[in-house]
Write a protein that holds these residues in place. Structure first.
Motif, PDB file in Angstrom:
ATOM      1  N   PRO A 249       0.806  -1.220   0.000  1.00 38.92           N
ATOM      2  CA  PRO A 249       0.000   0.000   0.000  1.00 38.92           C
ATOM      3  C   PRO A 249       0.842   1.274   0.000  1.00 38.92           C
ATOM      4  N   ARG A 250       1.997   1.254   0.666  1.00 38.94           N
ATOM      5  CA  ARG A 250       2.850   2.452   0.649  1.00 38.94           C
ATOM      6  C   ARG A 250       3.410   2.692  -0.748  1.00 38.94           C
ATOM      7  N   ILE A 251       3.778   1.630  -1.446  1.00 40.83           N
ATOM      8  CA  ILE A 251       4.236   1.768  -2.826  1.00 40.83           C
ATOM      9  C   ILE A 251       3.130   2.361  -3.690  1.00 40.83           C
ATOM     10  N   ASP A 252       1.899   1.904  -3.492  1.00 34.60           N
ATOM     11  CA  ASP A 252       0.762   2.451  -4.247  1.00 34.60           C
ATOM     12  C   ASP A 252       0.621   3.955  -4.014  1.00 34.60           C
ATOM     13  N   GLN A 253       0.803   4.383  -2.780  1.00 37.21           N
ATOM     14  CA  GLN A 253       0.698   5.803  -2.452  1.00 37.21           C
ATOM     15  C   GLN A 253       1.778   6.621  -3.162  1.00 37.21           C
ATOM     16  N   LEU A 254       2.987   6.093  -3.199  1.00 42.05           N
ATOM     17  CA  LEU A 254       4.082   6.811  -3.846  1.00 42.05           C
ATOM     18  C   LEU A 254       3.861   6.917  -5.352  1.00 42.05           C
ATOM     19  N   VAL A 255       3.400   5.843  -5.967  1.00 44.89           N
ATOM     20  CA  VAL A 255       3.104   5.871  -7.405  1.00 44.89           C
ATOM     21  C   VAL A 255       2.022   6.905  -7.698  1.00 44.89           C
ATOM     22  N   ALA A 256       0.972   6.919  -6.886  1.00 47.48           N
ATOM     23  CA  ALA A 256      -0.123   7.881  -7.086  1.00 47.48           C
ATOM     24  C   ALA A 256       0.360   9.314  -6.881  1.00 47.48           C
ATOM     25  N   HIS A 257       1.218   9.520  -5.904  1.00 50.48           N
ATOM     26  CA  HIS A 257       1.755  10.863  -5.641  1.00 50.48           C
ATOM     27  C   HIS A 257       2.472  11.417  -6.871  1.00 50.48           C
ATOM     28  N   HIS A 258       3.338  10.615  -7.462  1.00 51.06           N
ATOM     29  CA  HIS A 258       4.111  11.122  -8.603  1.00 51.06           C
ATOM     30  C   HIS A 258       3.246  11.289  -9.851  1.00 51.06           C
ATOM     31  N   ALA A 259       2.238  10.457  -9.984  1.00 50.58           N
ATOM     32  CA  ALA A 259       1.303  10.654 -11.096  1.00 50.58           C
ATOM     33  C   ALA A 259       0.572  11.985 -10.946  1.00 50.58           C
ATOM     34  N   ALA A 260       0.168  12.306  -9.717  1.00 47.93           N
ATOM     35  CA  ALA A 260      -0.516  13.576  -9.462  1.00 47.93           C
ATOM     36  C   ALA A 260       0.419  14.754  -9.686  1.00 47.93           C
ATOM     37  N   ARG A 261       1.675  14.635  -9.274  1.00 49.65           N
ATOM     38  CA  ARG A 261       2.639  15.707  -9.477  1.00 49.65           C
ATOM     39  C   ARG A 261       2.923  15.911 -10.962  1.00 49.65           C
ATOM     40  N   ALA A 262       2.961  14.835 -11.709  1.00 45.98           N
ATOM     41  CA  ALA A 262       3.150  14.955 -13.157  1.00 45.98           C
ATOM     42  C   ALA A 262       1.970  15.684 -13.789  1.00 45.98           C
ATOM     43  N   ASP A 263       0.753  15.353 -13.357  1.00 44.57           N
ATOM     44  CA  ASP A 263      -0.431  16.047 -13.881  1.00 44.57           C
ATOM     45  C   ASP A 263      -0.383  17.531 -13.540  1.00 44.57           C
ATOM     46  N   GLU A 264       0.053  17.856 -12.321  1.00 43.55           N
ATOM     47  CA  GLU A 264       0.152  19.266 -11.935  1.00 43.55           C
ATOM     48  C   GLU A 264       1.179  19.999 -12.801  1.00 43.55           C
ATOM     49  N   THR A 265       2.271  19.330 -13.118  1.00 47.46           N
ATOM     50  CA  THR A 265       3.298  19.925 -13.971  1.00 47.46           C
ATOM     51  C   THR A 265       2.728  20.277 -15.341  1.00 47.46           C
ATOM     52  N   VAL A 266       1.959  19.361 -15.919  1.00 54.73           N
ATOM     53  CA  VAL A 266       1.347  19.612 -17.228  1.00 54.73           C
ATOM     54  C   VAL A 266       0.344  20.759 -17.134  1.00 54.73           C
ATOM     55  N   GLN A 267      -0.403  20.821 -16.034  1.00 52.16           N
ATOM     56  CA  GLN A 267      -1.362  21.924 -15.856  1.00 52.16           C
ATOM     57  C   GLN A 267      -0.655  23.271 -15.799  1.00 52.16           C
ATOM     58  N   VAL A 268       0.493  23.328 -15.129  1.00 58.01           N
ATOM     59  CA  VAL A 268       1.260  24.579 -15.087  1.00 58.01           C
ATOM     60  C   VAL A 268       1.691  24.975 -16.492  1.00 58.01           C
ATOM     61  N   LEU A 269       2.078  23.996 -17.296  1.00 60.46           N
ATOM     62  CA  LEU A 269       2.545  24.285 -18.653  1.00 60.46           C
ATOM     63  C   LEU A 269       1.426  24.704 -19.599  1.00 60.46           C
ATOM     64  N   ALA A 270       0.189  24.587 -19.153  1.00 64.20           N
ATOM     65  CA  ALA A 270      -0.918  25.091 -19.976  1.00 64.20           C
ATOM     66  C   ALA A 270      -0.797  26.602 -20.176  1.00 64.20           C
ATOM     67  N   GLY A 271      -0.045  27.261 -19.303  1.00 66.92           N
ATOM     68  CA  GLY A 271       0.163  28.699 -19.429  1.00 66.92           C
ATOM     69  C   GLY A 271       1.230  29.079 -20.433  1.00 66.92           C
ATOM     70  N   GLY A 272       1.877  28.093 -21.063  1.00 67.59           N
ATOM     71  CA  GLY A 272       2.901  28.386 -22.056  1.00 67.59           C
ATOM     72  C   GLY A 272       4.219  27.722 -21.713  1.00 67.59           C
ATOM     73  N   CYS A 273       5.180  27.803 -22.617  1.00 68.58           N
ATOM     74  CA  CYS A 273       6.480  27.167 -22.428  1.00 68.58           C
ATOM     75  C   CYS A 273       7.270  27.892 -21.331  1.00 68.58           C
ATOM     76  N   MET A 274       7.961  27.121 -20.504  1.00 68.34           N
ATOM     77  CA  MET A 274       8.684  27.679 -19.359  1.00 68.34           C
ATOM     78  C   MET A 274       9.935  26.862 -19.073  1.00 68.34           C
ATOM     79  N   THR A 275      10.878  27.486 -18.344  1.00 68.46           N
ATOM     80  CA  THR A 275      12.020  26.744 -17.811  1.00 68.46           C
ATOM     81  C   THR A 275      11.564  25.918 -16.606  1.00 68.46           C
ATOM     82  N   ALA A 276      12.389  24.966 -16.227  1.00 69.37           N
ATOM     83  CA  ALA A 276      12.076  24.173 -15.038  1.00 69.37           C
ATOM     84  C   ALA A 276      11.985  25.063 -13.801  1.00 69.37           C
ATOM     85  N   TYR A 277      12.832  26.084 -13.727  1.00 71.55           N
ATOM     86  CA  TYR A 277      12.799  27.002 -12.584  1.00 71.55           C
ATOM     87  C   TYR A 277      11.459  27.730 -12.529  1.00 71.55           C
ATOM     88  N   GLU A 278      10.979  28.196 -13.679  1.00 73.42           N
ATOM     89  CA  GLU A 278       9.691  28.893 -13.717  1.00 73.42           C
ATOM     90  C   GLU A 278       8.539  27.960 -13.370  1.00 73.42           C
TER      91      GLU A 278
END
Length: 335
Positions: A249-278
């Protein structure tokens, strides 16, 4: 002293299973607060798994803890799960002459104090949006530099599938790249215990960062999670915080966490191209600061490194594309 005997132990030392001890080592100034140094004992021999920073508070805790356990310095060996200084910093000050020091082959080169492996990271950080003065400030306060163990002499280098013997106990080495390229967990099959280092933590998420494009840290981490999922484990003993009773179950939580963080990253990029710092400046972080501008510089370093790891993973899947202009990398939603 038996594995279940807690009588007379100092507050920072405890027995968690027969022949297995935890020494809580303080990490002053770190949000991690403590390191779990695990000590396996059998037939008068001891194996110390990770040591704490190279600083007086950590040294005092380790010395008093090992004395309380009754570890004989001449019969005590050391295993370093990975390169980070909170796990390696004291090995040179604790190991007796001729003591076996074990470490994964892939992480071992980073222990050489003469290896200037920071320079490529600096260039990569500039490419991903950091200013050079910011980098200088970040490295000046980076614990990996401040509390490095220095020269520690020859080590016995480990590969996936190797084993370490402590008395009548055998600990199998499981290569689990992700947190670092050569991170190794130790598996006691008979006792059904997994010494998980920083690969799996109980109530915090292991830090996965990328400061070299050739190493897809998050992809490696996800694969390494699946690698240990099938182990018969009654308890995982991590490098920080509490023990883990249910590994799957802890492994499942970690996998879900990174999937959610990846989705958040894509949502931020909806505002346009950016550097990793931005991108990092627009992500949500569990840091006690009112704004990105007021983040401690070391935390900015960790945040951008983690963001790059997610971007590298997303680029592999085609959800993000990278473009370099005038030496600066910018990321856009994939097409």
């Amino acid at each position: 002293m038996t594995g279940g005997d807690q009588v007379g132990l100092p507050e920072h030392v405890s027995s968690v299973a027969p022949g297995v001890w935890r020494i809580r080592v303080p990490l002053p100034g770190s949000p991690l607060r403590n390191l779990n140094s695990w000590v396996v004992t059998s037939d008068g021999q001891a194996l110390v798994i990770d040591t704490g920073f190279n600083m007086p508070e950590c040294l005092d805790a380790m010395k008093s803890g090992l004395a309380a356990i009754g570890a004989n310095p001449s019969r005590t060996s050391f295993m370093l799960t990975h390169m980070h200084s909170d796990h390696t910093g004291l090995v040179g000050r604790l190991a007796a002459p001729g003591t076996d020091i074990f470490m994964g082959r892939l992480d071992a080169p980073f222990m050489d104090p003469g290896m200037n492996w920071w320079n490529p990271m600096v260039d990569y950080a500039v490419q991903n949006g950091f200013g050079r003065q910011q980098i200088s400030d970040a490295l000046a306060s980076h614990p990996g530099i401040k509390f490095h163990p220095g020269a520690i002499g020859p080590m016995k280098l480990l590969e996936d599938g190797d084993s370490i013997t402590v008395g009548d106990r055998e600990l199998a080495c499981v290569l689990t790249p992700g947190h670092t390229p050569g991170h190794i967990c130790l598996y006691d099959r008979q006792a059904r215990l997994l010494f998980s280092g920083d690969h799996v933590l109980g109530d915090i998420t292991p830090h996965i960062e990328s400061w070299a494009y050739r190493f897809n840290a998050l992809k490696c981490f996800m694969s390494s999670l699946e690698k240990i999922r099938g182990l018969d484990v009654v308890q995982a003993l991590p490098g920080h915080r509490g023990t883990i009773a249910e590994l799957g179950p802890r492994i499942d939580q970690l996998v879900a966490h990174h999937a959610a963080r990846a989705d958040e990253t894509v949502q931020v990029l909806a505002g346009g191209c950016m550097t990793a710092y931005e991108i990092a400046s627009r992500m949500t972080w569990d840091v006690r600061a009112p704004s990105w501008e007021q983040f401690p510089i070391t935390q900015k370093w960790f945040a951008v490194g983690e963001t790059i790891a997610h971007l590298r993973w997303l680029e592999d899947s085609g959800r993000v594309r990278r473009q370099i202009e005038d030496g600066i990398a910018r990321f856009c939603v994939g097409e």
